[in-house]
Design a protein around this motif. Structure first.
Motif, PDB file in Angstrom:
ATOM      1  N   GLY A 102      18.383  21.361 -18.997  1.00  0.00           N
ATOM      2  CA  GLY A 102      17.242  21.120 -19.868  1.00  0.00           C
ATOM      3  C   GLY A 102      16.083  20.564 -19.073  1.00  0.00           C
ATOM      4  O   GLY A 102      16.141  20.450 -17.844  1.00  0.00           O
ATOM      5  N   SER A 103      15.021  20.213 -19.762  1.00  0.00           N
ATOM      6  CA  SER A 103      13.838  19.665 -19.119  1.00  0.00           C
ATOM      7  C   SER A 103      13.235  18.595 -20.008  1.00  0.00           C
ATOM      8  O   SER A 103      13.498  18.549 -21.222  1.00  0.00           O
ATOM      9  N   ARG A 104      12.431  17.728 -19.424  1.00  0.00           N
ATOM     10  CA  ARG A 104      11.769  16.695 -20.212  1.00  0.00           C
ATOM     11  C   ARG A 104      10.700  17.326 -21.095  1.00  0.00           C
ATOM     12  O   ARG A 104       9.914  18.141 -20.631  1.00  0.00           O
ATOM     13  N   PRO A 105      10.658  16.944 -22.363  1.00  0.00           N
ATOM     14  CA  PRO A 105       9.669  17.545 -23.267  1.00  0.00           C
ATOM     15  C   PRO A 105       8.259  17.056 -22.973  1.00  0.00           C
ATOM     16  O   PRO A 105       8.059  15.970 -22.419  1.00  0.00           O
ATOM     17  N   ILE A 106       7.285  17.858 -23.353  1.00  0.00           N
ATOM     18  CA  ILE A 106       5.875  17.504 -23.198  1.00  0.00           C
ATOM     19  C   ILE A 106       5.449  16.670 -24.404  1.00  0.00           C
ATOM     20  O   ILE A 106       5.753  17.005 -25.549  1.00  0.00           O
ATOM     21  N   ARG A 107       4.749  15.583 -24.161  1.00  0.00           N
ATOM     22  CA  ARG A 107       4.384  14.646 -25.220  1.00  0.00           C
ATOM     23  C   ARG A 107       3.694  15.332 -26.400  1.00  0.00           C
ATOM     24  O   ARG A 107       4.042  15.100 -27.566  1.00  0.00           O
ATOM     25  N   ALA A 108       2.725  16.190 -26.118  1.00  0.00           N
ATOM     26  CA  ALA A 108       1.962  16.831 -27.191  1.00  0.00           C
ATOM     27  C   ALA A 108       2.868  17.661 -28.103  1.00  0.00           C
ATOM     28  O   ALA A 108       2.679  17.697 -29.322  1.00  0.00           O
TER      29      ALA A 108
END
Length: 212
Positions: A102-108
């Protein structure tokens, strides 16, 4: 990390876990003060402790993760399939589990995504429903500091400051309540329970469809 070091780790893993297959070649994921993380060819992550402090953390994590994985079903939980507390190849132990991709989500994207919020709420609900005490012993948990001593020291630090800013009656009221709290901590047994860190989005990983 040099190729020779990776080969040495690869050979040590094969010696420590004879049933390990399709591990070669391995690659380095990261390294810190306390551990080295490597990934095998077939997607297993191994964390190698570099000192006794991290060794104890890994030992505890192995036991707790195996319990948590039976109580949390809405997300993937690392399940330690491999664990060696100490060996000639790994003096401070090694733990291994299938990689969670997985990957870290983008704040927006997180702030405007109801699905993400719903899944996070469900995760926390399941997390707080996990009961560890029936499966783990007291020594499997970290020590609990003496909270009474902490509060007594805190009162010594703030009492003189409060004297100059409160009436005698208010100061006495706060002092009595402070002492009541200390007395309860001494007389009531400490309850060991499972707590989590900050469920901030940067501490989570998601797939391409923003599922946690």
């Amino acid at each position: 990390m040099a190729d020779s070091q990776l080969r040495s780790i690869e050979e040590s893993l094969a010696t420590t876990f004879p049933d390990l297959q399709n591990a070669s070649p391995i690659s380095k994921l990261g390294e810190g003060w306390g551990s080295i993380a490597v990934k095998t060819n077939d997607g297993l992550v191994f964390r190698i402790a570099k000192n006794s402090v991290i060794q104890e953390q890994h030992r505890r994590q192995v036991k707790i993760l195996r319990v948590i994985s039976t109580g949390i079903h809405c997300v993937q939980v690392p399940f330690p399939q491999y664990w060696a507390g100490s060996s000639p190849e790994f003096p401070f132990g090694v733990m291994g589990y299938p990689e969670i991709v997985g990957s870290r989500p983008i704040r927006a994207k997180v702030m405007s995504n109801d699905q993400f919020s719903s899944e996070l709420a469900k995760l926390l609900l399941e997390f707080h429903g996990v009961h560890l005490l029936k499966d783990l012993r007291a020594e499997d948990f970290p020590g609990i500091p003496n909270s009474a001593d902490v509060l007594e020291n805190a009162w010594e630090l703030v009492s003189n400051w409060l004297v100059d800013r409160l009436s005698k009656q208010d100061h006495r009221t706060i002092k009595d309540e402070w002492q009541n709290i200390i007395n309860r901590l001494v007389t009531l047994p400490n309850k060991r329970t499972l707590i989590h860190g900050d469920p901030w989005y940067e501490n989570l990983i998601v797939d391409n469809d923003m599922h946690i």
